[in-house]
Scaffold this motif. Structure first.
Motif: not given
Lengths: 658, 99, 294
Positions: C79-80, C29-31, C77, C84-88, C34
């Motif tokens: 820094l961004v 779910r989270k970067a 990751l 900010a990671s978009p939903s799945r 991953a």
């Protein structure tokens, strides 16, 4: 022309196509005949307004230059024996392909030289006349440029040694004619007249082009030498076809039936133009074409007969129309048409008539040009009035015009010993030569035509110069007050010179058959044939008819009162006033169906062709819109497609290998 | 155990990397998927080197690593640049390439 | 060739774990998760390299990939922004189905090819690794692949330069200096001086307790923004119950006791400042905003 002396014919076994190379200063310089006026026209057109002050003198000089060169050429040619008077001057390779090669060259022979003299002399005289006639026109320089262009094109037409080069001149005179008829194109009617002439000439040009194609396919070449040499071997059918197509071309250019309708309207041009182009020279190009193509026509008697029939029809047609017209220039135009009908009839009679056709062409060129210039002089003095019913009694006000016009009138009537008598009488005589029905029909038509000609020309003459004054005046509100006066010297001088030609030219040239002998290298030697009637009978009949016609005209238009407003007249008169409904027929038979065809083609184009094209466009844009859905901009979709492609390729490779 | 099992493992890892690229929207994770695919090929290279007794396979794998490192540097720089202007790290937001 | 039983055991332990971790890459779910599973896959790969007679590559894998590349990933990751990671949630219609289909297809195809292929008997690297594996690799690298190595060196330099260029921010206007910032602050008329420091009650880590104004009201802006965003801010009323009675406030002030005049002079500005803060709660984000507009 007056210097022409009879030269004994040394060899009568004339062979068409025996041509010698040009030699001597004048012969090798013959190209100047075309180049001089052409360069002058170019200079006048390119310099534009800057040449306004001296442009007409340049134009006159160029025209006079052609006359000088032409006269020198004539002299040099007269110095040779008759059988070596056909000369050719190669200029340059014009079209050079494996199939067709045409060299641009000039053919200097008695026929072309006759035309050169006619065109350059009458042309120069009319240039002189125009200097004064167009004095108050702001575009006089342009007028002279066009005149020079015409002279150049006309000389190219008669001098060319191939049909193709002649066609260039043929189109050139058409262009010049168009430009000059529409010279005052700010008047819509004049512009329309110019277009009408141009379009009818294009119709005729189709005939010329078809003739060119036929010649090329039959003889493999387009120069006179090849065509004439090949003519005896060709089948009569092909020769007839070529002849008929040439006749179509000639009818257009020479305003012969059925393409005659443009000539009357062409009178919209300035009067010198009418005199030069639409009386003396260009309209006779059709006759030149027929006579020049004699070797073809001689072997195609059917085509020749059609030529004669067309000439006979036009002869009567023009004469009838001429009787009813009140416009002085249109009457003269109808007369021109009728006289060219005579020439065509003569040309259609075959070798016996060729020389007379050209002879009549020559004398007609002089007296008709003279009369046109006279008409221009009358208009000049009468505030550009052209309605003959508004003339009358001008003889005392315009002495020189009256006398010169009267000499022309006597010439066209064929009164001995004026020029017209010698030429027209010969044609009438020749028309009576032959067997079967033809001499009777053609002879009668020619005789009748002479009578009618006498009537309408006398009508014109009497209405204009004699009888009571019927001039317009401010007082009764019919137009401007008229103060007729004689034209200036620049205008009367050419008229006087042409009047001399009208009087003496025919007689001088006919002494001992000099002119026919002179033309023999072109037309071939012809044994004398006896007409079906004795010559004195024909001659007497002609003179009686002419006198009768003139008397009738005198009684009606000189002795009696001429109504200012034209009476209703008989059915024939009304028809003749409408040019025998030629425009109505043309419009009904060609124009209306043509327009309907055009409209339906446009409709079909819009509905079928356009829709087919836009349909293809719509189909591709629609499929593009569908394909666009693939291009959604998402990199992952592209990646998916890519992987799919990799899979497909891999599977295919494996499947092939397995 | 057969050495080819390594190859099967490499195939599976490659397919999973491919799935990551196709399914995830975060640009960084997509990038990781690409790295996974590269690693899977490296594994295959190493295995083939062992099977053939030739160190060239290992050298190639080494090159792949170097190139991948360079690629990561540039790719991440692009991601950062895009993030700066668009405030998003989603590959779906960069869709100006549509028809 | 059959691998040794020890290697087989290692493989059978690591391979399933690697596949699971790789699947984590797809499913996490989270970067950050991953990235972590990716790191695991890479280290496991390094182990497998060593097991496959490629110790040099194994070390390089750890150093370059796990040490450098994945750290770079994590840096970016962070820094961004972790958030900010978009939903799945899948937004492209049919993409999930197509992606799974393609991936499975690819996997099946590759496995089919590998399992159906017949390989020559494995040679092994004993001979090639005769003078240790790094020396063997070096010999090949420096002889057969020396040109490629040079090209790769150029590539690395280019990539470094490219990264510099791509991440370079162009300075379009002059960077505001101290004077400009001070002028701006005066112009805005809000905070002429620094924000008040938190932690009036030094009973524990006082960073999370707001300061009090002279009237005893807590000053929200005195607490660090990070703590407020995280919700780790302590509220005064929660503390007050454990505090002595409010009357102690004058007591605290008394030791100085320099007179009411000084008290008035010190409290008056604080008072206005507090009122100012009460009106405008968002002023704390101003430095960020200024940065964003730059």
């Amino acid at each position: 022309m007056l210097n022409l002396l009879p030269v004994p014919v040394e060899s009568t076994d004339w062979v068409p196509g025996s041509v010698e190379a040009a030699s001597g200063m004048f012969q090798t310089g013959a190209w100047l005949l075309v180049a001089l006026p052409l360069v002058s026209a170019a200079v006048l057109l390119v310099l534009g307004r800057r040449a306004d002050r001296w442009g007409h003198w340049l134009g006159l000089g160029a025209s006079a230059g052609t006359f000088v060169v032409g006269a020198g050429l004539l002299m040099s040619l007269l110095g040779y024996p008759a059988d070596s008077r056909v000369r050719s001057l190669a200029m340059f390779d014009w079209i050079s392909t494996s199939e067709l090669s045409v060299a641009a060259g000039l053919r200097l022979d008695p026929l072309s030289l006759t035309f050169v003299m006619l065109v350059s002399l009458v042309g120069t005289l009319i240039h002189v006349y125009s200097v004064a006639y167009m004095e108050h026109d702001t575009d006089r320089r342009r007028f002279f440029a066009y005149l020079n262009l015409f002279v150049a094109a006309m000389l190219l037409l008669v001098l060319a040694d191939s049909y193709l080069l002649m066609f260039v001149g043929w189109e050139g005179v058409g262009l010049a004619s168009y430009l000059l008829i529409g010279f005052w194109n700010h008047v819509p009617a004049y512009a329309t007249a110019a277009k009408k002439a141009f379009i009818m000439n294009r119709v005729a040009d189709v005939g010329m082009i078809v003739a060119l194609m036929l010649m090329f396919s039959t003889f493999g070449g387009l120069d006179f030498a090849t065509v004439f040499a090949g003519a005896p071997e060709a089948s009569e059918g092909k020769l007839t076809a070529i002849g008929l197509m040439l006749l179509v071309a000639a009818t257009g250019k020479s305003a012969q039936f059925p393409l005659q309708a443009w000539l009357g309207d062409a009178m919209a041009g300035p009067t010198p133009v009418s005199a030069l182009i639409h009386a003396a020279t260009m309209v006779t190009a059709g006759v030149y074409l027929i006579v020049r193509s004699g070797p073809v026509f001689n072997l195609a008697p059917t085509a020749l007969l059609v030529v004669a029939i067309v000439g006979a029809i036009t002869l009567l047609y023009g004469a009838i129309v001429g009787c009813a017209k009140d416009d002085i220039k249109k009457t003269l135009a109808a007369s021109t048409m009728s006289q060219i009908g005579y020439m065509m009839l003569a040309a259609g009679l075959g070798p016996i008539g060729y020389a007379f056709a050209i002879f009549h062409l020559l004398t007609h060129g002089f007296f008709k040009a003279g009369m046109f210039l006279g008409a221009g002089s009358v208009m000049h003095g009468m505030n550009d009035q052209v309605d003959m019913r508004r003339f009358g009694g001008l003889s005392t006000y315009m002495k020189i015009t009256w006398i010169t016009f009267g000499l022309g009138w006597l010439a066209i009537l064929g009164v001995p010993p004026f020029s017209g008598f010698w030429s027209k009488d010969k044609i009438i005589e020749s028309a009576f030569v032959g067997e079967g029905w033809q001499p009777w029909v053609f002879g009668t038509v020619a005789l009748l035509g002479a009578g009618i000609t006498a009537f309408y020309m006398s009508r014109l003459f009497f209405m204009t110069f004699h009888g009571k004054k019927r001039w317009t005046s401010e007082k009764d509100g019919t137009g401007p007050d008229q103060h007729p006066h004689e034209s200036p010297l620049w205008m009367t001088l050419p008229m006087i010179v042409l009047a001399f030609g009208s009087v003496a030219l025919g007689g001088l040239l006919m002494i001992g058959g000099a002119f026919t002998t002179w033309l023999e290298p072109v037309t071939g030697h012809v044994e004398h044939h006896d007409p079906v009637l004795p010559i004195p009978v024909i001659m007497a009949a002609t003179i009686v008819l002419v006198l009768l016609g003139a008397f009738l005209a005198w009684r009606q238009y000189a002795a009696a009162e001429v109504p200012v407003v034209a009476p209703r007249g008989s059915v024939l008169t009304r028809a003749a006033r409408q040019d025998l409904y030629q425009d109505t027929v043309n419009e009904a038979v060609f124009m209306a169906p043509g327009q309907y065809l055009t409209r339906s083609l446009v409709y079909g184009d819009r509905q079928i062709v356009d829709n087919a094209f836009t349909g293809v466009g719509r189909a591709s844009s629609g499929s593009g819109r569908l394909l666009r859905l693939l291009q959604n901009g998402f990199a992952r979709s592209y990646a998916t497609v890519m992987v799919f492609g990799v899979l497909v390729v891999a599977v295919v490779v494996l499947a092939v290998q397995a | 155990m057969e050495i080819t099992n390594y190859l099967v493992l490499a195939a599976i890892l490659f397919a999973i990397g491919c799935a990551t690229v196709l399914l995830r929207r975060s640009a960084i994770i997509v990038f990781m998927g690409i790295e996974l695919m590269l690693n899977a090929t490296n594994l295959a290279f190493v295995t083939f080197a062992r099977m053939h007794g030739d160190l060239s396979g290992q050298v190639i794998a080494f090159f792949v690593m170097v190139v991948a490192a360079a690629e990561v540097v540039v790719g991440l720089a692009i991601i950062v640049a895009i993030f700066r202007t668009r405030k998003s790290a989603s590959v779906d937001d960069v869709n100006l390439l549509k028809g | 060739m059959m691998a040794s039983s020890g290697e087989a055991a290692l493989f059978w332990v690591l391979a399933p774990l690697m596949v699971l971790a790789a699947l984590g890459l797809v499913l996490a779910r989270k970067a950050v998760y991953a990235a972590l599973s990716m790191i695991f896959v890479m280290i496991a790969l390094a182990v497998l390299y060593v097991a496959q007679e490629a110790p040099f590559l194994g070390i390089v894998q750890v150093v370059v990939y796990t040490g450098a590349v994945m750290m770079l990933f994590v840096f970016v990751l962070m820094l961004v922004g972790v958030d900010a990671s978009p939903s799945r949630v899948e937004t492209i219609k049919g993409q999930r189905f197509a992606g799974i289909l393609m991936s499975v297809g690819l996997g099946v195809l590759l496995i089919t090819v590998v399992s159906r292929a017949t390989f020559a008997p494995a040679v092994g690297l004993e001979a090639a690794n005769g003078a240790t594996n790094p020396v063997g690799v070096a010999r090949v690298l420096m002889s057969d692949f020396v040109f490629d190595m040079e090209v790769v060196a150029v590539l690395l330099v280019t990539a470094a330069l490219a990264a510099l260029v791509l991440t370079h921010r162009r300075q379009l206007v002059r960077k505001p200096g101290q004077k400009e910032l001070a002028d701006q602050r005066v112009r805005s008329g809000k905070h002429l001086v620094n924000l008040p420091a938190p932690g009036v009650y030094a009973r524990h880590n006082a960073m999370d307790v707001p300061a009090l104004d002279p009237y005893g009201n807590p000053i929200e802006a005195s607490v660090s923004r990070v703590l407020r965003v995280r919700g780790q801010e302590r509220h005064l009323d929660a503390e007050v119950t454990t505090l002595p009675a409010p009357r102690s406030v004058p007591e605290i002030a008394t030791p100085a006791n320099e007179g009411p005049a000084t008290d008035a002079t010190t409290s008056a500005p604080a008072n206005t400042e507090a009122a100012d803060r009460g009106q405008d709660a968002e002023h704390t984000t101003r430095p960020d905003a200024a940065e964003g507009t730059r």
